[in-house]
Design a protein around this motif. Sequence first.
Motif, PDB file in Angstrom:
ATOM      1  N   PHE A   4      26.626  44.484  35.789  1.00 26.29           N
ATOM      2  CA  PHE A   4      26.905  44.373  37.216  1.00 26.29           C
ATOM      3  C   PHE A   4      25.669  43.974  38.028  1.00 26.29           C
ATOM      4  O   PHE A   4      25.793  43.441  39.120  1.00 26.29           O
TER       5      PHE A   4
ATOM      6  N   LYS B  94      31.227  44.968  46.086  1.00 26.70           N
ATOM      7  CA  LYS B  94      30.754  45.848  45.028  1.00 26.70           C
ATOM      8  C   LYS B  94      31.666  47.069  44.877  1.00 26.70           C
ATOM      9  O   LYS B  94      31.980  47.494  43.762  1.00 26.70           O
ATOM     10  N   GLU B  95      32.117  47.609  45.999  1.00 21.60           N
ATOM     11  CA  GLU B  95      32.961  48.803  45.953  1.00 21.60           C
ATOM     12  C   GLU B  95      34.323  48.499  45.334  1.00 21.60           C
ATOM     13  O   GLU B  95      34.825  49.254  44.485  1.00 21.60           O
TER      14      GLU B  95
ATOM     15  N   LEU C 271      35.104  46.096  43.327  1.00 19.42           N
ATOM     16  CA  LEU C 271      34.931  45.762  41.913  1.00 19.42           C
ATOM     17  C   LEU C 271      34.854  47.042  41.086  1.00 19.42           C
ATOM     18  O   LEU C 271      35.508  47.166  40.040  1.00 19.42           O
ATOM     19  N   ASN C 272      34.070  48.004  41.565  1.00 20.51           N
ATOM     20  CA  ASN C 272      33.952  49.277  40.849  1.00 20.51           C
ATOM     21  C   ASN C 272      35.277  50.026  40.823  1.00 20.51           C
ATOM     22  O   ASN C 272      35.651  50.634  39.809  1.00 20.51           O
TER      23      ASN C 272
ATOM     24  N   SER D  93      38.243  48.640  40.982  1.00 21.19           N
ATOM     25  CA  SER D  93      39.130  47.898  40.094  1.00 21.19           C
ATOM     26  C   SER D  93      38.960  48.346  38.653  1.00 21.19           C
ATOM     27  O   SER D  93      39.934  48.560  37.920  1.00 21.19           O
ATOM     28  N   ILE D  94      37.718  48.504  38.252  1.00 20.82           N
ATOM     29  CA  ILE D  94      37.420  48.923  36.878  1.00 20.82           C
ATOM     30  C   ILE D  94      37.827  50.375  36.659  1.00 20.82           C
ATOM     31  O   ILE D  94      38.386  50.737  35.618  1.00 20.82           O
ATOM     32  N   ALA D  95      37.584  51.217  37.668  1.00 24.48           N
ATOM     33  CA  ALA D  95      37.937  52.635  37.554  1.00 24.48           C
ATOM     34  C   ALA D  95      39.446  52.837  37.471  1.00 24.48           C
ATOM     35  O   ALA D  95      39.943  53.654  36.682  1.00 24.48           O
TER      36      ALA D  95
END
Length: 218
Positions: free
Chosen positions: A3, A34-35, A37-38, A40-42
């Motif tokens: 990242f 950034k938030e 994206l994080n 989305s992964i979580a």
Amino acid sequence: MNFDTIKYDEKGLIPAIIQDAGTGEVLTLAYMNKESLNLSIAKGETVFFSRSRNKLWHKGETSGNTQKIVEMKYDCDQDALVVKVVPSGPACHTGATSCFGTTIYKDEEVQQTGPTNVNFLKELEELIAERKAEMPEGSYTTYLFEKGVDKILKKVGEESAEVIIAAKNRDAEELSMESADLLYHLFVLLQEQELPFQAVLDVLKARHSVKDEPKLKA
């Protein structure tokens, strides 16, 4: 994914191309910060940043048309993302499968002479569904739906037999033609039964993912 190497623009955003993992069709272009994206992964589902509303947006939060993430990649410049998803509904707010539905240029000659893309199966399914909904006069597909499931089943059986005969005769051209006929009538049957082709693909994928195949009984 590293990242730290991702490059956001001056507004802290990065474009994300959302692609159907099953068909390869581009569904939409959205933006992440950034938030999101994080998140989305979580969550394992797409979360975007809405530029018009200036806030985070979990795709499908209200409509139910979520997008389960299969894979995420960034490009060689680290300033754009490709997100492969399994959509649970239309990607576009208009109700269309993809936001990219308007063709502004197409080279028919190249399309006809080039290799057939497997995405054509999705186009075939959509065309048959359209015929079923509109029932245009003079259409063979309309004729099959009007005759009902018994006629469709009969055609599936006949075409299956034709495939067997072509294969026994080692006739590649005939086998190609009869296999195409079988696939078409199978797609008509799936539409009549209201079973999406994706359900068939899901079964194939599930079987493929099994590491140890069951042993045959003696």
